[in-house]
Structure formats: structure tokens, C-alpha cells
Design a protein around this motif. Sequence first.
Motif, PDB file in Angstrom:
ATOM      1  N   LYS A   1      53.171  92.434  70.818  1.00 27.72           N
ATOM      2  CA  LYS A   1      52.585  93.706  70.400  1.00 27.72           C
ATOM      3  C   LYS A   1      53.511  94.412  69.401  1.00 27.72           C
ATOM      4  O   LYS A   1      53.066  94.908  68.359  1.00 27.72           O
ATOM      5  N   CYS A   2      54.785  94.459  69.753  1.00 24.33           N
ATOM      6  CA  CYS A   2      55.746  95.123  68.871  1.00 24.33           C
ATOM      7  C   CYS A   2      55.882  94.390  67.542  1.00 24.33           C
ATOM      8  O   CYS A   2      56.086  95.015  66.496  1.00 24.33           O
ATOM      9  N   TYR A   3      55.759  93.071  67.584  1.00 24.86           N
ATOM     10  CA  TYR A   3      55.826  92.291  66.344  1.00 24.86           C
ATOM     11  C   TYR A   3      54.691  92.691  65.406  1.00 24.86           C
ATOM     12  O   TYR A   3      54.901  92.868  64.196  1.00 24.86           O
ATOM     13  N   ASP A   4      53.489  92.838  65.956  1.00 25.09           N
ATOM     14  CA  ASP A   4      52.352  93.236  65.119  1.00 25.09           C
ATOM     15  C   ASP A   4      52.520  94.657  64.582  1.00 25.09           C
ATOM     16  O   ASP A   4      52.163  94.940  63.430  1.00 25.09           O
TER      17      ASP A   4
ATOM     18  N   ALA B   1      48.239 109.559  76.857  1.00 29.16           N
ATOM     19  CA  ALA B   1      47.111 108.741  76.393  1.00 29.16           C
ATOM     20  C   ALA B   1      46.937 107.509  77.263  1.00 29.16           C
ATOM     21  O   ALA B   1      47.880 106.769  77.512  1.00 29.16           O
ATOM     22  N   LYS B   2      45.699 107.315  77.747  1.00 28.85           N
ATOM     23  CA  LYS B   2      45.402 106.143  78.561  1.00 28.85           C
ATOM     24  C   LYS B   2      44.995 104.983  77.665  1.00 28.85           C
ATOM     25  O   LYS B   2      44.504 105.175  76.562  1.00 28.85           O
ATOM     26  N   GLY B   3      45.179 103.764  78.192  1.00 25.81           N
ATOM     27  CA  GLY B   3      44.788 102.597  77.399  1.00 25.81           C
ATOM     28  C   GLY B   3      45.734 102.458  76.235  1.00 25.81           C
ATOM     29  O   GLY B   3      46.944 102.312  76.391  1.00 25.81           O
ATOM     30  N   GLY B   4      45.200 102.531  75.027  1.00 22.23           N
ATOM     31  CA  GLY B   4      46.032 102.413  73.849  1.00 22.23           C
ATOM     32  C   GLY B   4      46.612 101.026  73.721  1.00 22.23           C
ATOM     33  O   GLY B   4      46.137 100.052  74.303  1.00 22.23           O
ATOM     34  N   ILE B   5      47.700 100.938  72.969  1.00 25.65           N
ATOM     35  CA  ILE B   5      48.293  99.632  72.675  1.00 25.65           C
ATOM     36  C   ILE B   5      49.240  99.174  73.770  1.00 25.65           C
ATOM     37  O   ILE B   5      49.270  97.997  74.127  1.00 25.65           O
ATOM     38  N   PHE B   6      50.012 100.113  74.343  1.00 28.48           N
ATOM     39  CA  PHE B   6      51.013  99.736  75.336  1.00 28.48           C
ATOM     40  C   PHE B   6      50.614 100.208  76.728  1.00 28.48           C
ATOM     41  O   PHE B   6      50.056 101.302  76.893  1.00 28.48           O
ATOM     42  N   THR B   7      50.895  99.400  77.733  1.00 27.38           N
ATOM     43  CA  THR B   7      50.651  99.770  79.123  1.00 27.38           C
ATOM     44  C   THR B   7      51.733 100.755  79.577  1.00 27.38           C
ATOM     45  O   THR B   7      52.743 100.957  78.886  1.00 27.38           O
TER      46      THR B   7
ATOM     47  N   ILE C   1      59.613 100.511  79.338  1.00 27.35           N
ATOM     48  CA  ILE C   1      60.595  99.596  78.726  1.00 27.35           C
ATOM     49  C   ILE C   1      61.037 100.134  77.371  1.00 27.35           C
ATOM     50  O   ILE C   1      62.224 100.164  77.045  1.00 27.35           O
ATOM     51  N   LEU C   2      60.067 100.582  76.560  1.00 32.11           N
ATOM     52  CA  LEU C   2      60.397 101.111  75.237  1.00 32.11           C
ATOM     53  C   LEU C   2      61.261 102.368  75.340  1.00 32.11           C
ATOM     54  O   LEU C   2      62.072 102.652  74.443  1.00 32.11           O
ATOM     55  N   LYS C   3      61.099 103.116  76.430  1.00 32.12           N
ATOM     56  CA  LYS C   3      61.906 104.314  76.629  1.00 32.12           C
ATOM     57  C   LYS C   3      63.389 103.966  76.691  1.00 32.12           C
ATOM     58  O   LYS C   3      64.252 104.735  76.231  1.00 32.12           O
ATOM     59  N   LYS C   4      63.709 102.770  77.236  1.00 36.88           N
ATOM     60  CA  LYS C   4      65.106 102.339  77.320  1.00 36.88           C
ATOM     61  C   LYS C   4      65.724 102.158  75.938  1.00 36.88           C
ATOM     62  O   LYS C   4      66.942 102.226  75.771  1.00 36.88           O
ATOM     63  N   TYR C   5      64.859 101.907  74.953  1.00 37.73           N
ATOM     64  CA  TYR C   5      65.339 101.713  73.585  1.00 37.73           C
ATOM     65  C   TYR C   5      65.212 102.998  72.753  1.00 37.73           C
ATOM     66  O   TYR C   5      65.273 102.970  71.529  1.00 37.73           O
ATOM     67  N   GLY C   6      65.058 104.121  73.466  1.00 38.13           N
ATOM     68  CA  GLY C   6      65.031 105.413  72.790  1.00 38.13           C
ATOM     69  C   GLY C   6      63.722 105.743  72.113  1.00 38.13           C
ATOM     70  O   GLY C   6      63.683 106.617  71.238  1.00 38.13           O
TER      71      GLY C   6
ATOM     72  N   ASN D   1      54.058 108.151  74.466  1.00 34.16           N
ATOM     73  CA  ASN D   1      53.215 108.614  75.575  1.00 34.16           C
ATOM     74  C   ASN D   1      53.847 108.282  76.924  1.00 34.16           C
ATOM     75  O   ASN D   1      53.166 107.863  77.856  1.00 34.16           O
ATOM     76  N   CYS D   2      55.146 108.498  77.009  1.00 33.33           N
ATOM     77  CA  CYS D   2      55.869 108.218  78.253  1.00 33.33           C
ATOM     78  C   CYS D   2      55.518 109.296  79.274  1.00 33.33           C
ATOM     79  O   CYS D   2      55.745 110.489  79.037  1.00 33.33           O
ATOM     80  N   HIS D   3      54.980 108.869  80.399  1.00 35.74           N
ATOM     81  CA  HIS D   3      54.420 109.826  81.371  1.00 35.74           C
ATOM     82  C   HIS D   3      55.481 110.787  81.895  1.00 35.74           C
ATOM     83  O   HIS D   3      55.260 112.012  81.918  1.00 35.74           O
TER      84      HIS D   3
END
Length: 1000
Positions: free
Chosen positions: A153-156, A533-539, A545-550, A554-556
Motif C-alpha cells: 500500500k505504501c509503495y503505491d 475516517a473509517k475504511g480508507g486505504i489503511f486499517t 504502525i505508521l504512527k511509530k514512524y511519525g 487518522n490515528c484514533h
Amino acid sequence: MKEIYFNKLLEESREYLIEECIKILNSGKKVIYIAPSREAIFDVRNRLIKKYGGIMNTFVGGFDDLEWEISKNYIDFSRVIDESAIFIILENICKRYHDSFIFFSKVLNKEGFIQSAYNIIKRLKRFNITVNGFKNILDEINNKEENKILYKKCYDIYTLYNLYQQSLKELDYYDVDDISFIAAESALKYEGFKDVGIFIIDGYIYIDPINIELIKNITDKNNSIRYICNIPFKTKANEDFIKREIINNLTKLQFEIIDTKFNKVLISKGIEEISLNIFNNHNKFIDKIDEIRIINAPCIEDEVRQVSRIVKELVVNNSIQPSNIALVTNSRDEYEGAILDIFNEMGIPVNCGYHINLTMHPFFRELISLLKQKNQELEDINLDNFYFSKEEAENILCRLKSVPNNNSISNYLDVLEEIIKSIDYKTRLKAFYGDRKIDSDVYIRDIKAYVSIISFIKKIKNLYNTLKFQDIIISYDDFLKYIKAAAINETITIKRPDAMGVKILDPDLLRAVRYDFVFILGLNDGIYPKPSAKGGIFTIEEREILKKYGLYINCHSFELEREKIRFVLTCSCAEKGLYLSYRTADEDGSYMIKSSFLEEIEGMLTKEALLNISSDKRYMRDRFNVSLDKIYSNKEAKAAIQILKWQSIIENVQDLFEEFNEELWYNDYSTRVERQRYIDSNLNIFNGTVKVPIKQNHKDYLFSASQINNFVKCPFKYFIENVLGIRISDDEYNPKSIGLIYHRILKAYYESSTDIYTFNEGLLKDCIDKVIDNTSYLNIEKILMDAKKEEIENVLCDFLKKDAEYLNNYKKATNCFLKPIYFEKNFKEYEALKPFNVVANVDRVDVEFDKDKPTGRFIVYDYKKSSVPDIKNILCGEDFQLGIYYYCVLNFLTKEFGISNPECVGLIYYSIEDKKRDGLIVEEYKKAINSRKKDTVSKENFKYILDFIKDQAIIIIEKITKKEFKMPIACPENAYEFKCGYKGICRYENFKDAMMEVSK
């Protein structure tokens, strides 16, 4: 000096900051004051004007304003594109580089993907992550994480981000978020801070990393300025979050927390205690609170109406200025329309402009609906419309049919602009306004809409030309989708805001701005807190996980903490009173639960205190519990008259509102009508019968077969069309109907043919040309006209060949020949259905001849464009058309040919396009007419069926003349598969009508 003021909520730090600004201004230096919202910016400016007398040498705005101020010296702002252009570029990338994507390749062309991908790219830029920076994160995810789907997903996203930035560079354009990068880079060389004495950042609940970078570069270059970051909303509940997400980033820039004390803001004690202790596991219960009220409502309209009454009382009875009252909602789209309508009804000024989205305007919607009909046949389209004439609609469709289904964007836009300009919209509106069919508000709204649509099309044309995408070929359907999507961002301003009116605000706008009274509307789960935001590209797991990389997408947990701070700030802005309102039901009637934020407040109160501040639960019926001393608008007064009168609460209630008596007479009469319909099980003038004479009672009135059929299907529809004379559309008599074109060509062909037993293609072409040219069938280009003629020729060629085959078969079987002698003949019959008269427009009558002498036998045909009716409808007494035709033709043949006993051998529905036939055939002529067995009946039964049809027709006509137009037991919209144009005024009630039938 770099200072952080991390103060307790409800300390008046802004007043101190204003005093510091004035000291700097008096010293001859400049001030920069960065505030987080429009309301906060206005508040700072007003305080400066009040204390200093003006805002000379001050810059008061947000970070975005500062970025533009810095960047204007380094880029051309005309090269900055908006979201419409961004989406065009992203869509083009997804089409051109489809094979470069490894995960989202199947959804690249979906609107939802483009929107979600753009939101992520925007977020990356706000987090100061460039294309290369995101590539580094991508590599780390690939090396460290087991979640390979996240990597794909991140690659795209990286691929799209990279291609997007390359496209902007090639086109020499920037998007809005690029300004932040440019400003951060340019701050190191910007000379505009030389005379600045103080730089204040006030009231932010989070500072994006790109703005942290901007602050860093400004402070590095300009170390003589005094920098202050004010965070004036510390509570025990949010202290850790603020330190982690704001203060930590600032301390890296050598900012230091300064221990200061400020004056306390004077607000009501109860509101203060709630604001300071909510979300803090508060153990001490509040046993008394008078400044807060909790309201519930079963719908938005009732919720807003309750609030409007309270506001009205505050303004009228308590002399509160409307501008000192704020309505706050996290769902502005849902509430704004109701607030504007009801507050306007109540005469309460509102500091909010009245806007409507272009896509919601009736003219735009009707235009798009018509454009969708490009590939439909004219006779299948209802062309009646308020905004353009039938002739204009036909011309539009004709113009569209000349446009290929795959074309360049520029050609589509040229045609669309041409179409809009061809509509004489303004003249129609002026006529409607002059005839008082519309009021001035509607007239102004619609004129503005017309101008907005033209401007919108020009804007889109310029946009595509600027991006050099105007020659891209797309399908017609994709073009319509884009136009609708682009129009979502366009609005029409109907009314300007009243500067002294009640404020309608989002929670994000309230930052240390005080109001006498604050109303928070829509305190329901799913609105407060606003869900990520629900759904979207990332679960949800991928976002963590992305939060760990700063990277917060839409981090709850992050968004929830910010929502809590916003809610606390909103509550603390109320100095005298806080009203908390929630709904018990959604607009579709589904159950809604109150917000967890509201439950937090309720959990801080004792049972007695909560009971004292909470209103009783309201239901939909409670909206009609009217109190005369709580009526604040004419609309409510009119409702009160009706309700109180019929509840017999007050006698002669009209005397209280004499000005409405004449107007409400109609409501009163309607109420009596409704009551009479329900208390009387018999037919009366309120549920199916007409009291006054109707034209059908006249002895010379001519009843048609189609009238009788329509009455059988739906007496109410008959009443509307044939008694009242109201017709929504009538394709049967549309001179440009393709069905009637077929009829006229066939009539011309048979009348001109010297040998109907042999198909003559040349004669058919001549007849087509003649009929279409004389009818002015369509005002379209020649190439399309030729295609239409060819289509008609193909249909009629097959039909006439098949018809010749039928005629030859009859001749072979009987040694007699059939000769079509009547076409589109109007027959009137005064004897067969005495005392009633009937009329029939018969498509075709074939008479049998033995050499040159008529035998007396004949066949009646009724042409149908495509499908033919089922024969069972005739036998069930639901279809009278062929039967009425029979009696009209029968007596006419006797008079015309002197035949004493004419004999009908067939009554036939004949499909032109399908070449199918169905009807009643005398059994001994089955082989000659080439009919199916189920269509045939004996001579005796044939006569019996026709007698039955005649008797039933007389019964139906008697019902009409008795003026009985009650609703049918079963709604014919489903039974007969036709779309009813009168559904909006229909009084169909299944249960009521069924009970009336039983009682009869």
C-alpha cells in the motif's frame, strides 16, 4: 528568548500577550501574532484595536497566512492550483501509469481512492515528509515489518506521490501544501523579520511538523526576536498529551517553559468545574449546578427549534446580544440548513451566510438528469421541466446525439457551454416572477445559479487548458461523473452573514474566545467525538504502525485526545450558560445514543443535580405540545391554532391570531376533509365522489377506449387527467413520438402502394422522407438524421415484409384477399353503448374482398410500438380498446358499404418493432390469419366476449358519470408497471380503501 507559557485552563493569558504586543509596538517594532482559528484571529485583532487603536505594524493570522506572506517573494501565486486541478492530475497519473501500481491497480479509477490518496499525500506534506523521506520510511517498513500488505500500500502511495510531484514540476505548478515547504526553506533568507520585536504562537492544540520546521528556521535566522508559544488550556487530563505532542517538539528548538501566573477568567462556577475536571476520573460529585442545561430531541428540526426558543428568550427577555451567543456543532453540514431556516423564521440574526451547493440546485440537477438521457429515445423521456421548455430540452438532446460517446474533454465542455447558453433561462424566470409563480428569493437564487454554472464551466475549461489536458479522450459517462464531482466544491451564496448575529461554529474555531452563552448541538456518539475516517486505504492496525514512524493518518488515539481538548475549550468558552443538546433518533428514525463526552459530564453530577438540569425525554408527538407563551414565529402561531382548536383546549383560538384566519381557513377545511374520510366507510365527496357536475355528464360527451382503460387502471388518475384536465405528459399524442412516426409512414405506404402483397423498398424510403420532413421530426445534424432514418427503415422494412407474408397467407387459405381500407381513422359511435357515445381512432381496418366485392368480413388492428398487451386483460374486463374499436367499425361498415351483417374475424394487437400479434381470432380463420391456438375462439364465444366487453364498458362509464373516483384496492403503479406521475398528490391508502370495500 524562546518561551512556553503552559498555563492552566481559564487563565487570561491572551490579555497579557496583548499588553506585551502593545509594549513592542510602542517601542517602534513590529508584532507577529499566530492564532489557530478565524475566531481567535478576530478576537486578537479586536483586542488590539480596542487597546492600541489599530493594527498597524502587526501581522495577525494563522500559519498558512504567514507561509503565504513569506513565499510571495519567491514564487508566482498564479501557479498555485486548487483541489479541482489536483484531482485532474492525480486521475491522469492513475490512467497513464496504471501498470506501475502493485496493490491498488483495480481501484485507481475510483473517486474514493483518489480522494483518500490525496488526503495521505497532503498529510505527508504537513508532516514535512518529502518523496525521498517517504521512500526511506517505505524501506524501513519493508525491512522491519511483517505486514507486507502495508508495504504494498505504501509503495503505491509513494509511486503516486512521486509521479504527482514530478507532474507539478513539469507543469511548473504548486499545490497549496507546497507553500509550506517553500516558506520553511525561504525563511532562512526572508528579510521581513528584521523589525519584529515579538513573535507569538497562541492557542494551538497541535503544531504540524512542517510548521515546526518553519519555526526552527525563523528562530535560527532571527535570534533577537522574543518568541512566545502560549498553550492556555492545561488540565490534568490533557497535560501528558500536550507535553508529548507540542512541548517536546518546541524544547528541541530551545524553547523553555516559563512558570507564570495570569488572572483567572471569570465564568460560572459550574462551567468552570466541569471544564477543569472532565476526562480526569473525577471522584467528587457535583451536587448543584445551575449554569448548564441538557436538552434532548427526537430530530434535528425539534432540537434546533428548542434551541431557537431559548435564544429568543435570552435576546428578548435578558437583553443578551445575539453576537454573544454561539452555536457549536461537530456536524455543521447536517445542522446549518435547519439553523438558518428556523432562526430566520424566528427573526433571530445569524452570523452565517446562506449558501447552497451547486449540485443541490434544482437547475443543475435537472440539467445533469437531461444530459444523462443522451442515448435514450425521445419518446421514452419526460421532457416537461420548470427550468427549460420542452423544445429546448429536445434541442439539447438532439445536440447531444451528435456528440460521440468518446470525445476530448475540450469538445465536451464546448458543447456543454453551448447548451447552457442556448437555454433562455433568464426570460423564463422573469416570466415566472412576473406571474408570481416564484418569489423574489427564488428568482435571485436561480439567477445566481445560472451565472454560477456558466462560471463553473469556464473555470473547468481554463483548468484543463492550463494543465494541457484538454485533448484527453474520455467517455461521455466519465465526463458527466467528473462534472458532478467538480461541482461539489462550488457554492452559491444566497444571503450574506449578519455580523451582529448568533455565531455558528465548529469546535476547532473556539480558542479562548468568550461568549455569554454556548449551545453545543448534536452531542451524539459518532458526532462527538468525531470518528476518525473509517475504511480508507489503511486499517486501524496499519495506522498504528505508521504512527511509530511519525506519521499520523487518522490515528484514533491521537485524534481522540485532540477532540477532548476541543470539547473542553468549547465548554470553557461559555461565561454565563452552557446548553448541551443531543438527539434520541437519527433523521431516518433509527436510535441514537448520546455522546460519551456528554456521559462524562453526567457522570460528574449527583442524581439530583443531573435530574434538575435535564429536560424530560421528548418524542415526536411532543413537538405538537404547544404553549401559547412560547410562540415566537408566524409558522408556530399557525400550527398552534390548528393543534389547540382540534384538541379543544381553547375555544375560539382563532381570535388570538385574527391575522391568520383567512389563510388558515384552508387548513381548517382540509382537516375536516381528513376527518370525514376516516369516520365514514361509504363513498362521499371526500374520498372518491365529486359533488359538482363534470363534462362527462353531458349527453354529447364522447368516451374513448383509452379513457375507459385508464379508469379501470386508476380512477384517480382518470379524474386528474380527464376531469381536471391536468396532464403531466402524454406521449401518445406527442407529434414527435416515434410510435406516431411509424403510424404515419405505414399509412402513407399503404395508401400509395399499388401492390401491398409485394414489399416495395423504394416506396418505403420515399414515405419515410416525406413523413419525417413534413413532421420536422428532429432539428439535428444531417449525419444523425440519416442514421435515424436508416433505423426507422430497418424496422419498417422487416415489418412490411412480415405483413406481406401474412396477407399472402390469408389469400392462399381463403381464396379471398384482404385490403387495408382505413388508416388512422376516427370513428364515432352513438348506438352501440347507449345512452353513451364513444369515439375511437383505429390504426387499421382490413376488409375481405372476393375479387372486387367486399364479403363483409373484416379485421381490426391496433399498432403497438413494441410489446403487445396480454389477451387475458380483454377476457378479465380490464382492456376495452379492441372491443370499442369493433363496435365503432361494425356500424360504420354497414353504412359505408351497405353490408347488412358485417362479420369480424379478428381483433389484433400488432407490434411494429417485434412483429408479434395477439388478440381475439375466430377459430375457423386461425390458419388464414396464422394465429396461435390460444388466441382463437369460436364464433359464438367471440360474440359473447364482445357483448361482455360492451356491458362492462357501460358499467365503467356509468361509474364515471356518477363521479365515483375512489382509490383502487391495489395501487396500479405496481400492477401495470407504469411510473405514475401523480404519486406526489395521490391519496392512496391500502388499508382504508380495503376496509371501505369490505363495508360495501
